[in-house]
Design a protein around this motif. Sequence first.
Motif, PDB file in Angstrom:
ATOM      1  N   GLU A  87      15.702  -3.271 -16.647  1.00  0.00           N
ATOM      2  CA  GLU A  87      15.097  -1.953 -16.445  1.00  0.00           C
ATOM      3  C   GLU A  87      13.721  -1.882 -17.090  1.00  0.00           C
ATOM      4  O   GLU A  87      12.812  -1.222 -16.577  1.00  0.00           O
ATOM      5  CB  GLU A  87      15.999  -0.862 -17.019  1.00  0.00           C
ATOM      6  CG  GLU A  87      17.250  -0.611 -16.198  1.00  0.00           C
ATOM      7  CD  GLU A  87      18.083   0.519 -16.760  1.00  0.00           C
ATOM      8  OE1 GLU A  87      17.686   1.098 -17.798  1.00  0.00           O
ATOM      9  OE2 GLU A  87      19.126   0.837 -16.177  1.00  0.00           O
ATOM     10  N   PHE A 105      13.452  -0.560  -9.201  1.00  0.00           N
ATOM     11  CA  PHE A 105      14.809  -0.697  -9.757  1.00  0.00           C
ATOM     12  C   PHE A 105      15.763   0.287  -9.085  1.00  0.00           C
ATOM     13  O   PHE A 105      16.867  -0.077  -8.685  1.00  0.00           O
ATOM     14  CB  PHE A 105      14.795  -0.474 -11.268  1.00  0.00           C
ATOM     15  CG  PHE A 105      16.140  -0.660 -11.898  1.00  0.00           C
ATOM     16  CD1 PHE A 105      16.591  -1.923 -12.226  1.00  0.00           C
ATOM     17  CD2 PHE A 105      16.967   0.431 -12.132  1.00  0.00           C
ATOM     18  CE1 PHE A 105      17.859  -2.105 -12.796  1.00  0.00           C
ATOM     19  CE2 PHE A 105      18.225   0.262 -12.694  1.00  0.00           C
ATOM     20  CZ  PHE A 105      18.666  -1.012 -13.030  1.00  0.00           C
ATOM     21  N   LYS A 106      15.340   1.540  -8.939  1.00  0.00           N
ATOM     22  CA  LYS A 106      16.208   2.539  -8.319  1.00  0.00           C
ATOM     23  C   LYS A 106      16.478   2.227  -6.854  1.00  0.00           C
ATOM     24  O   LYS A 106      17.579   2.451  -6.355  1.00  0.00           O
ATOM     25  CB  LYS A 106      15.554   3.922  -8.450  1.00  0.00           C
ATOM     26  CG  LYS A 106      15.624   4.503  -9.851  1.00  0.00           C
ATOM     27  CD  LYS A 106      15.004   5.898  -9.892  1.00  0.00           C
ATOM     28  CE  LYS A 106      15.123   6.494 -11.290  1.00  0.00           C
ATOM     29  NZ  LYS A 106      14.507   7.845 -11.367  1.00  0.00           N
ATOM     30  N   GLU A 121      10.178   1.275 -12.250  1.00  0.00           N
ATOM     31  CA  GLU A 121      11.321   2.177 -12.142  1.00  0.00           C
ATOM     32  C   GLU A 121      11.681   2.476 -10.686  1.00  0.00           C
ATOM     33  O   GLU A 121      12.854   2.518 -10.310  1.00  0.00           O
ATOM     34  CB  GLU A 121      11.010   3.486 -12.868  1.00  0.00           C
ATOM     35  CG  GLU A 121      12.174   4.463 -12.882  1.00  0.00           C
ATOM     36  CD  GLU A 121      11.856   5.749 -13.626  1.00  0.00           C
ATOM     37  OE1 GLU A 121      12.684   6.678 -13.606  1.00  0.00           O
ATOM     38  OE2 GLU A 121      10.751   5.823 -14.218  1.00  0.00           O
ATOM     39  N   SER A 155      18.865  -1.127  -7.010  1.00  0.00           N
ATOM     40  CA  SER A 155      20.032  -1.169  -7.893  1.00  0.00           C
ATOM     41  C   SER A 155      21.259  -0.495  -7.286  1.00  0.00           C
ATOM     42  O   SER A 155      22.377  -0.736  -7.716  1.00  0.00           O
ATOM     43  CB  SER A 155      19.702  -0.522  -9.243  1.00  0.00           C
ATOM     44  OG  SER A 155      19.351   0.841  -9.080  1.00  0.00           O
ATOM     45  N   GLN A 183      21.161  -5.491 -18.109  1.00  0.00           N
ATOM     46  CA  GLN A 183      20.424  -4.402 -17.475  1.00  0.00           C
ATOM     47  C   GLN A 183      19.355  -3.755 -18.353  1.00  0.00           C
ATOM     48  O   GLN A 183      18.283  -3.388 -17.835  1.00  0.00           O
ATOM     49  CB  GLN A 183      21.408  -3.331 -16.983  1.00  0.00           C
ATOM     50  CG  GLN A 183      20.749  -2.232 -16.173  1.00  0.00           C
ATOM     51  CD  GLN A 183      21.750  -1.384 -15.427  1.00  0.00           C
ATOM     52  OE1 GLN A 183      22.792  -1.870 -15.002  1.00  0.00           O
ATOM     53  NE2 GLN A 183      21.435  -0.110 -15.255  1.00  0.00           N
TER      54      GLN A 183
END
Length: 198
Positions: free
Chosen positions: A116, A124-125, A121, A128, A112
């Motif tokens: 990341e 990813f959020k 970002e 994830s 990870q």
Amino acid sequence: MNYVKNFRLNWFDLLTVVGLVVTGLFIYLGYHNGIFDSRESLIEYVESFGAQAIIVFIFIQFLQVILPILPAAVTCVAGVILFGPVWGIFYNYVGICIGSFGAFLISKRYGQPLVEKMLNEKIFKKYSKWLNDSKVFDRVFAIGIFGPLAPDDALCYLAGLTQMSLKKFGLIILFGKPIPIALYSLGWSTIVNWLDFF
């Protein structure tokens, strides 16, 4: 251990910078030497390399999945322009599939912290939150790969953080990529031709 991980991440930063510098240098030299003066001059230049041109192009497609150097729209259009719609789409498919496997295996290997760092970002959020639910993520991954609009490269990195097997990943990639790549390649090529951009 953290030092080793940070060292590896710095290598990815270095590769990205080197890739951008090489790409910029190639574009500068190409314009300086008249390679980009017309579509015909570019095709003639590429054909002068013979079969090696295919290998280089597939490698570029591989790299654009692994590292954020060039957008896929640019390389997919280049494939169609340089090699025609049939072979161009095929070479796009081969390079992107190899890159997808590479992203998955890199993610499996380094975990990870690297993922990341490699991904936006916001993306990813967004995805994830399904990493701990393998059934849901597998479904999201498959839908994303079969569709033309999802961030495929990011999904391949994220898939490496799950319990998904290489076999399942491979089947989804190999059977899911052809139609989206064809639509993406032909769609952008049509736009470029319509605008008479190149």
